[in-house]
Design an enzyme around this catalytic site. Structure first.
Site, PDB file in Angstrom:
ATOM      1  N   ASP A  13       1.617  -1.604   1.473  1.00 58.42           N
ATOM      2  CA  ASP A  13       1.807  -0.988   2.788  1.00 58.42           C
ATOM      3  C   ASP A  13       2.704  -1.803   3.711  1.00 58.42           C
ATOM      4  O   ASP A  13       2.552  -1.789   4.938  1.00 58.42           O
ATOM      5  CB  ASP A  13       0.447  -0.721   3.474  1.00 58.42           C
ATOM      6  CG  ASP A  13      -0.441   0.164   2.627  1.00 58.42           C
ATOM      7  OD1 ASP A  13       0.099   1.018   1.907  1.00 58.42           O
ATOM      8  OD2 ASP A  13      -1.670   0.002   2.693  1.00 58.42           O
ATOM      9  N   LYS A  16       7.566  -0.273   2.405  1.00 61.01           N
ATOM     10  CA  LYS A  16       8.549  -0.107   1.314  1.00 61.01           C
ATOM     11  C   LYS A  16       9.234   1.250   1.384  1.00 61.01           C
ATOM     12  O   LYS A  16      10.434   1.368   1.153  1.00 61.01           O
ATOM     13  CB  LYS A  16       7.859  -0.275  -0.053  1.00 61.01           C
ATOM     14  CG  LYS A  16       7.219  -1.631  -0.255  1.00 61.01           C
ATOM     15  CD  LYS A  16       6.455  -1.712  -1.572  1.00 61.01           C
ATOM     16  CE  LYS A  16       5.226  -0.839  -1.641  1.00 61.01           C
ATOM     17  NZ  LYS A  16       4.128  -1.200  -0.738  1.00 61.01           N
ATOM     18  N   GLY A  40       1.074   5.098  -1.260  1.00 58.14           N
ATOM     19  CA  GLY A  40       1.390   6.046  -0.193  1.00 58.14           C
ATOM     20  C   GLY A  40       2.579   5.484   0.551  1.00 58.14           C
ATOM     21  O   GLY A  40       2.452   4.483   1.249  1.00 58.14           O
ATOM     22  N   HIS A  41       3.739   6.062   0.361  1.00 60.82           N
ATOM     23  CA  HIS A  41       4.969   5.540   0.964  1.00 60.82           C
ATOM     24  C   HIS A  41       5.434   6.504   2.055  1.00 60.82           C
ATOM     25  O   HIS A  41       5.724   7.669   1.779  1.00 60.82           O
ATOM     26  CB  HIS A  41       6.051   5.349  -0.118  1.00 60.82           C
ATOM     27  CG  HIS A  41       5.671   4.300  -1.140  1.00 60.82           C
ATOM     28  ND1 HIS A  41       6.477   3.947  -2.180  1.00 60.82           N
ATOM     29  CD2 HIS A  41       4.558   3.516  -1.243  1.00 60.82           C
ATOM     30  CE1 HIS A  41       5.873   2.994  -2.895  1.00 60.82           C
ATOM     31  NE2 HIS A  41       4.708   2.732  -2.354  1.00 60.82           N
ATOM     32  N   GLN A 224       2.447  -0.777  -4.383  1.00 56.93           N
ATOM     33  CA  GLN A 224       1.510  -1.863  -4.063  1.00 56.93           C
ATOM     34  C   GLN A 224       2.301  -3.105  -3.616  1.00 56.93           C
ATOM     35  O   GLN A 224       3.347  -2.953  -3.021  1.00 56.93           O
ATOM     36  CB  GLN A 224       0.595  -2.166  -5.264  1.00 56.93           C
ATOM     37  CG  GLN A 224      -0.437  -1.084  -5.552  1.00 56.93           C
ATOM     38  CD  GLN A 224       0.100   0.120  -6.305  1.00 56.93           C
ATOM     39  OE1 GLN A 224       0.666  -0.037  -7.364  1.00 56.93           O
ATOM     40  NE2 GLN A 224      -0.094   1.312  -5.798  1.00 56.93           N
TER      41      GLN A 224
HETATM   42  P1  GDP Z   1       4.475   1.380   1.966  1.00 52.94           P
HETATM   43  O1  GDP Z   1       3.290   1.734   1.154  1.00 52.94           O
HETATM   44  O2  GDP Z   1       4.910  -0.035   1.743  1.00 52.94           O
HETATM   45  O3  GDP Z   1       5.609   2.342   1.809  1.00 52.94           O
HETATM   46  O4  GDP Z   1       4.003   1.436   3.488  1.00 52.94           O
HETATM   47  P2  GDP Z   1       3.130   2.621   4.171  1.00 52.94           P
HETATM   48  O5  GDP Z   1       4.000   3.799   4.346  1.00 52.94           O
HETATM   49  O6  GDP Z   1       1.856   2.808   3.453  1.00 52.94           O
HETATM   50  O7  GDP Z   1       2.746   1.930   5.540  1.00 52.94           O
HETATM   51  C1  GDP Z   1       3.697   1.486   6.442  1.00 52.94           C
HETATM   52  C2  GDP Z   1       3.462   2.184   7.774  1.00 52.94           C
HETATM   53  O8  GDP Z   1       4.199   1.523   8.775  1.00 52.94           O
HETATM   54  C3  GDP Z   1       3.962   3.616   7.790  1.00 52.94           C
HETATM   55  O9  GDP Z   1       3.132   4.357   8.635  1.00 52.94           O
HETATM   56  C4  GDP Z   1       5.360   3.499   8.377  1.00 52.94           C
HETATM   57  O10 GDP Z   1       5.785   4.681   9.016  1.00 52.94           O
HETATM   58  C5  GDP Z   1       5.156   2.396   9.366  1.00 52.94           C
HETATM   59  N1  GDP Z   1       6.330   1.550   9.635  1.00 52.94           N
HETATM   60  C6  GDP Z   1       7.281   1.097   8.779  1.00 52.94           C
HETATM   61  N2  GDP Z   1       8.126   0.255   9.416  1.00 52.94           N
HETATM   62  C7  GDP Z   1       7.705   0.178  10.695  1.00 52.94           C
HETATM   63  C8  GDP Z   1       8.131  -0.575  11.830  1.00 52.94           C
HETATM   64  O11 GDP Z   1       9.075  -1.357  11.793  1.00 52.94           O
HETATM   65  N3  GDP Z   1       7.409  -0.402  12.979  1.00 52.94           N
HETATM   66  C9  GDP Z   1       6.341   0.433  13.059  1.00 52.94           C
HETATM   67  N4  GDP Z   1       5.700   0.519  14.216  1.00 52.94           N
HETATM   68  N5  GDP Z   1       5.914   1.143  12.014  1.00 52.94           N
HETATM   69  C10 GDP Z   1       6.565   0.994  10.839  1.00 52.94           C
HETATM   70  P1  IMO Z   2       1.388   1.164  -1.572  1.00 53.75           P
HETATM   71  O1  IMO Z   2       2.373   1.441  -2.679  1.00 53.75           O
HETATM   72  C1  IMO Z   2      -2.278  -0.838  -0.305  1.00 53.75           C
HETATM   73  C2  IMO Z   2      -5.430  -1.264  -3.317  1.00 53.75           C
HETATM   74  C3  IMO Z   2      -6.711  -0.497  -3.151  1.00 53.75           C
HETATM   75  C4  IMO Z   2      -7.692  -1.478  -3.799  1.00 53.75           C
HETATM   76  C5  IMO Z   2      -6.893  -2.033  -4.954  1.00 53.75           C
HETATM   77  C6  IMO Z   2      -7.140  -1.350  -6.290  1.00 53.75           C
HETATM   78  O2  IMO Z   2       1.221   2.281  -0.616  1.00 53.75           O
HETATM   79  O3  IMO Z   2       1.654  -0.144  -0.939  1.00 53.75           O
HETATM   80  P2  IMO Z   2      -6.471   1.038  -7.268  1.00 53.75           P
HETATM   81  O4  IMO Z   2      -6.762   2.414  -6.783  1.00 53.75           O
HETATM   82  O5  IMO Z   2      -5.020   0.728  -7.388  1.00 53.75           O
HETATM   83  O6  IMO Z   2      -7.202   0.684  -8.527  1.00 53.75           O
HETATM   84  O7  IMO Z   2      -7.081   0.055  -6.127  1.00 53.75           O
HETATM   85  O8  IMO Z   2      -5.525  -1.864  -4.598  1.00 53.75           O
HETATM   86  N1  IMO Z   2      -4.205  -0.439  -3.319  1.00 53.75           N
HETATM   87  C7  IMO Z   2      -3.322  -0.424  -2.312  1.00 53.75           C
HETATM   88  N2  IMO Z   2      -3.348  -1.038  -1.108  1.00 53.75           N
HETATM   89  N3  IMO Z   2      -1.204  -0.106  -0.674  1.00 53.75           N
HETATM   90  C8  IMO Z   2      -1.134   0.489  -1.899  1.00 53.75           C
HETATM   91  O9  IMO Z   2      -0.037   1.091  -2.352  1.00 53.75           O
HETATM   92  C9  IMO Z   2      -2.248   0.375  -2.756  1.00 53.75           C
HETATM   93  N4  IMO Z   2      -2.533   0.847  -3.999  1.00 53.75           N
HETATM   94  C10 IMO Z   2      -3.717   0.322  -4.327  1.00 53.75           C
HETATM   95  O10 IMO Z   2      -7.010  -0.280  -1.795  1.00 53.75           O
HETATM   96  O11 IMO Z   2      -7.962  -2.531  -2.912  1.00 53.75           O
HETATM   97 MG    MG Z   3       1.383   2.524   1.401  1.00 55.87          MG
END
Ligand code: GDP
Ligand code: IMO
Ligand code: MG
Length: 428
Positions: A13, A16, A40-41, A224
């Site tokens: 999270d 990416k 979840g991207h 991840q």
């Molecule tokens: P990922 O799994 O690495 O793709 O990240 P996620 O999408 O799960 O979580 C990142 C969250 O931060 C999302 O809600 C993005 O919209 C948000 N985000 C990304 N870059 C920024 C930033 O520079 N500032 C803020 N406030 N939010 C951001």
């Molecule tokens: P992105 O790509 C954050 C965490 C779960 C749990 C552990 C194992 O969005 O960054 P799993 O279901 O993979 O067996 O769970 O890994 N986890 C993540 N945490 N971002 C993710 O993906 C994750 N995918 C799995 O919360 O702790």
């Molecule tokens: Mg994510």
């Protein structure tokens, strides 16, 4: 031309999705190399927010090719749902979405097993996403998995499911008292999804090698993050795949020598979803403020993310392990209101400074962070696009992180949208 791996440097999270969507402008192909719909991207552009779980983050750019690699585990229902979502939103993926013929499939018994195992684990609970990821990878390694190529041959699909069925049924019944649906029902479910994506299944491994030979630019999308890697993360509180850069070679069929660059994505603080050690975790008002200002709730499960200070031990570990050439720093704007900001520069265990990141879970759990303090800037950086326009204390913080990591930070993200980005150097 280049082949660039984009990898999360913390516990996932890191943002990416945003960074890959942004970089895709200069790429030809984006390929996911591991994980499944546990990811979840988030991608935000033109005022709309999209969350992708399996399909690469380039799907919103009309002329880009998206590959789901052999290292990914695919839940056919989740993939169908995501494809339907894109269709409903008017995004066309025909001819642009390619699915590896060697990816393993998540089956209904994997999902049931993941949920039941967690329920029965008590204090050893990992806090998985409950998507069946671990059990599907276990079957892959045990060599009893169903693969995407089996969808091209109905009798092979039926045979593989039949040969696993009785054992899975007994295990679920005896261990958890769970009834597995009839075999015919599972076969029918798989066949119903097959029609939706069977035409996208190809040899993506040779496709990618051919594009590399043509000099195309390829982004390898990690899911991840480094600390969730099965080998190098905070085991056993990890996911079941190699999320680190090496996973791109095995998960896509790209030779190591063809990888030109590795880009790390890291948040300006730290978050973690699920259980497991987190040395810089905050249980106070600062943690609450980070969660609220950063909107730190899981993109996949909606769970509140645990929040803490930036951990440079973790960051440095990720730099060295992945061979990171450049870093994209996200969510700097979330720190805007803080009076003081802390950065963990080392760990102490029973009073002694620890070298690097301990392998032992009990040791890591007992580690105390050593902090350096930075003064906050207490003004908005939201949406700033030019480094010079940042408050001086924000510049000091970013340059401080750069020193701690020992790698350049050419990209700084100041908001979730595509354009809310500072570029002060070359990334690809
Ligand atoms: P990922 O799994 O690495 O793709 O990240 P996620 O999408 O799960 O979580 C990142 C969250 O931060 C999302 O809600 C993005 O919209 C948000 N985000 C990304 N870059 C920024 C930033 O520079 N500032 C803020 N406030 N939010 C951001
Ligand atoms: P992105 O790509 C954050 C965490 C779960 C749990 C552990 C194992 O969005 O960054 P799993 O279901 O993979 O067996 O769970 O890994 N986890 C993540 N945490 N971002 C993710 O993906 C994750 N995918 C799995 O919360 O702790
Ligand atoms: Mg994510």
């Amino acid at each position: 031309m280049s082949v660039c791996v984009v990898v999360g440097m913390q516990w996932g999270d890191e943002g990416k999705g945003k960074i890959i969507d942004l970089l895709t402008e200069k790429a030809d192909v984006v390929a996911r190399y591991q994980g499944g719909h546990n990811a979840g991207h988030t991608i935000i552009f033109d005022g709309n927010k999209y969350i992708l779980h399996l399909i690469p983050s380039a799907i919103f750019r009309p002329d880009k090719i998206c590959v789901i690699g052999n290292g990914v585990v695919i839940d056919p229902a989740a993939l169908s749902e995501e494809m339907q979502m894109l269709k409903d939103l008017g995004f066309d993926y025909e001819g642009r979405l390619l699915i590896s013929d060697r990816a393993n499939i998540i089956l209904p018994y994997h999902r049931i097993s993941a949920l039941q195992k967690e329920g029965a684990s008590g204090s050893r609970k990992i806090g998985t996403t409950g998507r069946g990821i671990g059990p599907a990878y276990s079957d892959k390694i045990a060599r009893v998995g169903l693969r995407t190529c089996d969808f091209l041959d109905e009798s092979r699909l039926q045979e593989t499911l039949r040969s696993n069925y009785e054992e899975k049924k007994k295990i679920l019944k005896n261990l958890y008292g769970e009834n597995l649906p009839e075999l015919g029902e599972i076969v029918d479910q798989m066949l119903s999804h097959r029609d939706r994506f069977v035409k996208f299944i190809v040899n993506t491994q040779s496709f990618l090698r051919d594009r590399i030979a043509e000099g195309k630019t390829i982004l390898c999308e990690g899911a991840q993050g480094t600390m969730l890697d099965i080998d190098h993360g905070t085991y056993p509180f990890v996911t079941s795949s190699n999320s680190t850069a090496g996973g791109a070679c095995t998960g896509l069929g790209i030779p190591p020598a063809r990888i030109d660059r590795t880009l790390g994505v890291i948040k300006a603080y730290t978050t973690r979803v699920g259980e497991g050690p987190f040395p810089t975790e905050l249980h106070d008002d600062y943690g609450e403020q980070l969660r609220n200002d950063g909107d730190e709730f899981g993109s996949t499960t909606g769970r509140p993310r645990r929040c803490g200070w930036f951990d440079a031990v973790v960051g440095k570990y990720a730099v060295e392990l992945n061979g990171i050439d450049a870093v994209a720093l996200t969510k700097i704007d979330v720190l805007d209101q803080l009076d003081t900001i802390r950065v963990c520069t080392g760990y102490r265990h029973h009073g002694k400074v620890v070298d690097g990141l301990p392998a032992s879970l009990p040791v890591l759990e007992q580690c105390e962070p050593v902090y350096t303090e930075y003064p906050g800037w207490q003004q908005s950086t939201s949406g700033i696009r030019c480094f010079d326009e940042l408050p001086d204390n924000a510049k000091r913080y970013i340059d401080g992180l750069q020193d701690h990591l020992g790698v350049e930070i050419p990209l700084i993200s100041t908001g979730p949208g595509r354009e809310e980005t500072i570029l002060r150097g070359e990334l690809l």
